[in-house]
Design a protein around this motif. Structure first.
Motif, PDB file in Angstrom:
ATOM      1  N   ASP A   2       0.854  -1.182   0.000  1.00  0.00           N
ATOM      2  CA  ASP A   2       0.000   0.000   0.000  1.00  0.00           C
ATOM      3  C   ASP A   2       0.894   1.237   0.000  1.00  0.00           C
ATOM      4  O   ASP A   2       1.954   1.246   0.625  1.00  0.00           O
ATOM      5  CB  ASP A   2      -0.891  -0.013   1.248  1.00  0.00           C
ATOM      6  CG  ASP A   2      -1.834   1.163   1.274  1.00  0.00           C
ATOM      7  OD1 ASP A   2      -2.748   1.197   0.440  1.00  0.00           O
ATOM      8  OD2 ASP A   2      -1.644   2.061   2.124  1.00  0.00           O
ATOM      9  N   LEU A   3       0.475   2.272  -0.713  1.00  0.00           N
ATOM     10  CA  LEU A   3       1.263   3.500  -0.782  1.00  0.00           C
ATOM     11  C   LEU A   3       0.718   4.549   0.195  1.00  0.00           C
ATOM     12  O   LEU A   3       0.495   5.700  -0.171  1.00  0.00           O
ATOM     13  CB  LEU A   3       1.282   4.031  -2.229  1.00  0.00           C
ATOM     14  CG  LEU A   3       1.975   3.105  -3.230  1.00  0.00           C
ATOM     15  CD1 LEU A   3       1.881   3.661  -4.641  1.00  0.00           C
ATOM     16  CD2 LEU A   3       3.437   2.885  -2.837  1.00  0.00           C
ATOM     17  N   LYS A   4       0.482   4.122   1.441  1.00  0.00           N
ATOM     18  CA  LYS A   4       0.033   4.990   2.537  1.00  0.00           C
ATOM     19  C   LYS A   4      -1.260   5.717   2.195  1.00  0.00           C
ATOM     20  O   LYS A   4      -1.384   6.922   2.360  1.00  0.00           O
ATOM     21  CB  LYS A   4       1.135   5.966   2.929  1.00  0.00           C
ATOM     22  CG  LYS A   4       2.393   5.262   3.400  1.00  0.00           C
ATOM     23  CD  LYS A   4       3.478   6.223   3.781  1.00  0.00           C
ATOM     24  CE  LYS A   4       4.713   5.431   4.184  1.00  0.00           C
ATOM     25  NZ  LYS A   4       5.862   6.254   4.455  1.00  0.00           N
ATOM     26  N   THR A   5      -2.245   4.938   1.721  1.00  0.00           N
ATOM     27  CA  THR A   5      -3.536   5.498   1.329  1.00  0.00           C
ATOM     28  C   THR A   5      -4.488   5.556   2.511  1.00  0.00           C
ATOM     29  O   THR A   5      -4.322   4.831   3.493  1.00  0.00           O
ATOM     30  CB  THR A   5      -4.173   4.653   0.210  1.00  0.00           C
ATOM     31  OG1 THR A   5      -4.400   3.330   0.702  1.00  0.00           O
ATOM     32  CG2 THR A   5      -3.268   4.591  -1.005  1.00  0.00           C
ATOM     33  N   SER A   6      -5.506   6.417   2.397  1.00  0.00           N
ATOM     34  CA  SER A   6      -6.479   6.527   3.483  1.00  0.00           C
ATOM     35  C   SER A   6      -7.396   5.302   3.542  1.00  0.00           C
ATOM     36  O   SER A   6      -7.810   4.883   4.623  1.00  0.00           O
ATOM     37  CB  SER A   6      -7.310   7.809   3.343  1.00  0.00           C
ATOM     38  OG  SER A   6      -7.932   7.845   2.073  1.00  0.00           O
ATOM     39  N   ASN A   7      -7.735   4.711   2.392  1.00  0.00           N
ATOM     40  CA  ASN A   7      -8.610   3.527   2.366  1.00  0.00           C
ATOM     41  C   ASN A   7      -7.850   2.220   2.526  1.00  0.00           C
ATOM     42  O   ASN A   7      -8.442   1.195   2.801  1.00  0.00           O
ATOM     43  CB  ASN A   7      -9.405   3.478   1.054  1.00  0.00           C
ATOM     44  CG  ASN A   7     -10.431   4.566   0.960  1.00  0.00           C
ATOM     45  OD1 ASN A   7     -10.863   5.116   1.956  1.00  0.00           O
ATOM     46  ND2 ASN A   7     -10.811   4.906  -0.257  1.00  0.00           N
ATOM     47  N   GLY A   8      -6.553   2.260   2.298  1.00  0.00           N
ATOM     48  CA  GLY A   8      -5.745   1.048   2.409  1.00  0.00           C
ATOM     49  C   GLY A   8      -5.893   0.137   1.206  1.00  0.00           C
ATOM     50  O   GLY A   8      -6.731   0.339   0.331  1.00  0.00           O
ATOM     51  N   THR A   9      -5.051  -0.870   1.163  1.00  0.00           N
ATOM     52  CA  THR A   9      -5.072  -1.899   0.124  1.00  0.00           C
ATOM     53  C   THR A   9      -5.310  -3.219   0.832  1.00  0.00           C
ATOM     54  O   THR A   9      -4.733  -3.471   1.890  1.00  0.00           O
ATOM     55  CB  THR A   9      -3.726  -1.937  -0.635  1.00  0.00           C
ATOM     56  OG1 THR A   9      -3.504  -0.658  -1.228  1.00  0.00           O
ATOM     57  CG2 THR A   9      -3.713  -3.015  -1.704  1.00  0.00           C
ATOM     58  N   ARG A  10      -6.163  -4.039   0.261  1.00  0.00           N
ATOM     59  CA  ARG A  10      -6.480  -5.337   0.873  1.00  0.00           C
ATOM     60  C   ARG A  10      -6.023  -6.472  -0.034  1.00  0.00           C
ATOM     61  O   ARG A  10      -6.097  -6.355  -1.257  1.00  0.00           O
ATOM     62  CB  ARG A  10      -7.988  -5.465   1.112  1.00  0.00           C
ATOM     63  CG  ARG A  10      -8.504  -4.478   2.117  1.00  0.00           C
ATOM     64  CD  ARG A  10     -10.016  -4.613   2.310  1.00  0.00           C
ATOM     65  NE  ARG A  10     -10.478  -3.688   3.316  1.00  0.00           N
ATOM     66  CZ  ARG A  10     -10.468  -3.922   4.626  1.00  0.00           C
ATOM     67  NH1 ARG A  10     -10.025  -5.069   5.075  1.00  0.00           N
ATOM     68  NH2 ARG A  10     -10.892  -3.015   5.476  1.00  0.00           N
ATOM     69  N   VAL A  11      -5.573  -7.542   0.588  1.00  0.00           N
ATOM     70  CA  VAL A  11      -5.280  -8.786  -0.120  1.00  0.00           C
ATOM     71  C   VAL A  11      -6.086  -9.867   0.571  1.00  0.00           C
ATOM     72  O   VAL A  11      -5.968 -10.057   1.789  1.00  0.00           O
ATOM     73  CB  VAL A  11      -3.770  -9.129  -0.119  1.00  0.00           C
ATOM     74  CG1 VAL A  11      -3.540 -10.496  -0.749  1.00  0.00           C
ATOM     75  CG2 VAL A  11      -2.975  -8.070  -0.863  1.00  0.00           C
TER      76      VAL A  11
END
Length: 154
Positions: free
Chosen positions: A57-66
């Motif tokens: 994740d590139l420090k996003t507010s919503n995040g990245t999920r796997v």
């Protein structure tokens, strides 16, 4: 060559070949541009690492999920992993030619069976001579075929 297939999003079924490091995001110039207001301009990064790929994740507010789990650190990808960026969901396919492998498997499965001489019973079962690597390729290929069928069936 590894690929990402859009499972849920603006372009379901679209396939992206992965080379080197790829950024996923809304902004033009990203390696994979998503049409998703819930995704950040630069949301996630996929990169080749020794023997595979990882996503971070590139420090996003919503995040990245796997696989529905929020990433806190880089994650080593396996074939079949689902990566969620905003509301867009990709499926990671590590094996090259997974769809071709599925077609070959189905062709073999539906090929006419050898007949044994009358009264001697059914033909002997085909012996599997592959190892665990072959099972991973076939598993990834089956997943790719299922996703393609699901997308085409609507």
């Amino acid at each position: 060559m590894a690929q990402l297939i859009v499972e849920v999003g603006a372009e379901p079924g679209r396939t992206h070949d992965l080379h080197g490091t790829v950024v996923i995001g809304r902004r033009e110039g990203c390696g994979i541009v998503v049409l998703d207001s819930a995704a950040s301009a630069h949301h996630a990064e996929l990169r080749e690492v020794e023997g595979g790929h990882e996503v971070r994740d590139l420090k996003t507010s919503n995040g990245t999920r796997v696989n529905d789990k929020l990433l806190g650190r880089p994650h080593r990808l396996r074939s079949g992993d689902r990566i969620q960026v905003g509301r867009t969901v990709f499926v990671f396919i590590a094996e090259q030619g997974a769809v071709d492998a599925v077609k070959k498997l189905f062709a073999q499965e539906h090929a006419p069976r050898r007949r044994s001489p009358e009264g001697t019973g059914p033909p002997p079962p085909t012996r599997f001579e592959g190892g665990a690597g072959h099972l991973l390729v076939v598993g990834g290929a089956l997943l790719a075929a299922y996703l393609a069928w699901k997308l085409l069936a609507g």
